[in-house]
Design a protein around this motif. Structure first.
Motif, mmCIF file in Angstrom:
data_model
loop_
_atom_site.group_PDB
_atom_site.id
_atom_site.type_symbol
_atom_site.label_atom_id
_atom_site.label_comp_id
_atom_site.label_asym_id
_atom_site.label_seq_id
_atom_site.Cartn_x
_atom_site.Cartn_y
_atom_site.Cartn_z
ATOM 1 N N ALA A 1 5.266 -2.756 -5.746
ATOM 2 C CA ALA A 1 6.205 -2.197 -5.178
ATOM 3 C C ALA A 1 5.761 -2.334 -3.604
ATOM 4 C CB ALA A 1 5.464 -0.580 -5.278
ATOM 5 N N LEU A 2 7.105 -2.111 -3.253
ATOM 6 C CA LEU A 2 7.184 -2.809 -2.079
ATOM 7 C C LEU A 2 7.866 -1.209 -1.130
ATOM 8 C CD1 LEU A 2 8.789 -6.234 -1.918
ATOM 9 C CD2 LEU A 2 6.700 -5.762 -1.726
ATOM 10 N N PHE A 3 7.002 -1.036 0.062
ATOM 11 C CA PHE A 3 7.808 0.023 0.989
ATOM 12 C C PHE A 3 7.510 0.214 2.174
ATOM 13 C CE2 PHE A 3 4.378 1.644 -3.007
ATOM 14 C CZ PHE A 3 5.324 2.361 -3.297
ATOM 15 N N GLU B 1 -2.206 6.412 0.430
ATOM 16 C CA GLU B 1 -2.463 5.795 1.744
ATOM 17 C C GLU B 1 -1.848 4.096 1.171
ATOM 18 O OE1 GLU B 1 -2.046 7.177 4.197
ATOM 19 O OE2 GLU B 1 -3.365 8.857 4.183
ATOM 20 N N LEU B 2 -0.826 3.923 2.109
ATOM 21 C CA LEU B 2 -0.075 2.646 1.704
ATOM 22 C C LEU B 2 -1.453 1.672 2.284
ATOM 23 C CD1 LEU B 2 3.454 3.810 1.973
ATOM 24 C CD2 LEU B 2 2.098 3.197 0.130
ATOM 25 N N ASP B 3 -2.233 1.616 3.620
ATOM 26 C CA ASP B 3 -2.452 0.398 3.418
ATOM 27 C C ASP B 3 -4.293 0.155 2.951
ATOM 28 O OD1 ASP B 3 -3.783 2.735 4.498
ATOM 29 O OD2 ASP B 3 -4.351 2.296 6.871
ATOM 30 N N SER B 4 -4.636 1.192 2.442
ATOM 31 C CA SER B 4 -5.617 0.814 1.787
ATOM 32 C C SER B 4 -5.561 1.258 0.460
ATOM 33 C CB SER B 4 -6.538 2.183 2.291
ATOM 34 O OG SER B 4 -6.060 3.659 2.429
ATOM 35 N N VAL C 1 1.823 -2.698 -2.941
ATOM 36 C CA VAL C 1 0.571 -2.179 -3.888
ATOM 37 C C VAL C 1 1.863 -2.335 -5.003
ATOM 38 C CG1 VAL C 1 -0.391 -0.081 -1.826
ATOM 39 C CG2 VAL C 1 1.498 0.426 -3.809
ATOM 40 N N ARG C 2 -0.036 -2.495 -5.823
ATOM 41 C CA ARG C 2 0.337 -2.136 -7.229
ATOM 42 C C ARG C 2 0.777 -1.001 -7.600
ATOM 43 N NH1 ARG C 2 0.756 -6.481 -9.851
ATOM 44 N NH2 ARG C 2 -1.775 -6.659 -9.701
ATOM 45 N N VAL D 1 -5.762 2.079 -5.628
ATOM 46 C CA VAL D 1 -4.174 1.280 -6.469
ATOM 47 C C VAL D 1 -4.917 0.171 -5.635
ATOM 48 C CG1 VAL D 1 -2.704 2.391 -4.384
ATOM 49 C CG2 VAL D 1 -1.978 0.786 -6.653
ATOM 50 N N ALA D 2 -4.750 -0.989 -6.404
ATOM 51 C CA ALA D 2 -4.534 -2.413 -5.558
ATOM 52 C C ALA D 2 -3.576 -2.325 -4.378
ATOM 53 C CB ALA D 2 -4.680 -3.913 -6.376
ATOM 54 N N CYS D 3 -3.948 -3.601 -3.080
ATOM 55 C CA CYS D 3 -3.059 -3.455 -2.179
ATOM 56 C C CYS D 3 -2.767 -5.192 -2.064
ATOM 57 C CB CYS D 3 -3.942 -2.846 -0.917
ATOM 58 S SG CYS D 3 -3.584 -0.771 -0.975
ATOM 59 N N PHE D 4 -1.639 -5.711 -1.467
ATOM 60 C CA PHE D 4 -1.280 -7.551 -1.933
ATOM 61 C C PHE D 4 -0.904 -7.061 0.111
ATOM 62 C CE2 PHE D 4 -0.985 -5.859 -5.584
ATOM 63 C CZ PHE D 4 -1.500 -6.691 -6.494
#
Length: 103
Positions: A29-31, A72-75, A41-42, A86-89
């Protein structure tokens, strides 16, 4: 080593919105935040697997649509009192194009 792929145009992701990118390893997912930061994030809440891409973006976080967990989208960390990650990219915006790094 990261494999960078172009996945969208910034203008294709609405502010406080999301887009889903299908990858061989699962959906990402792109936010986009109101200040045009993009996070990846996944698309899978660590609680019950809800689709984070369908959640509500606020600040630098997203609320899962199933049980209101805030991620939290950054972590990728769930906010207390909830626990999980959740996994971040890595993601970059280059000349209006959104690039995603797949490990």
């Amino acid at each position: 080593m990261n494999n960078w792929i172009e996945v969208a145009r910034l203008q294709d992701i609405p502010p406080l919105g999301s887009r889903v990118v299908r990858t061989p390893g699962g959906d990402v997912a792109l936010f986009r935040t109101t200040d045009d930061k993009v996070y990846a994030v996944r698309d899978h809440c660590p609680h019950k697997g809800g689709p984070l891409s369908q959640g509500i973006v606020h600040g630098q976080a997203v609320t899962c649509p199933l049980h209101n967990w805030v991620i939290e989208l950054d972590s990728g960390q769930a906010r207390a009192p909830d626990e999980g990650t959740v996994a971040c990219f890595a993601v970059e915006v280059r000349e209006g194009a959104v690039w995603l790094a797949l490990a």
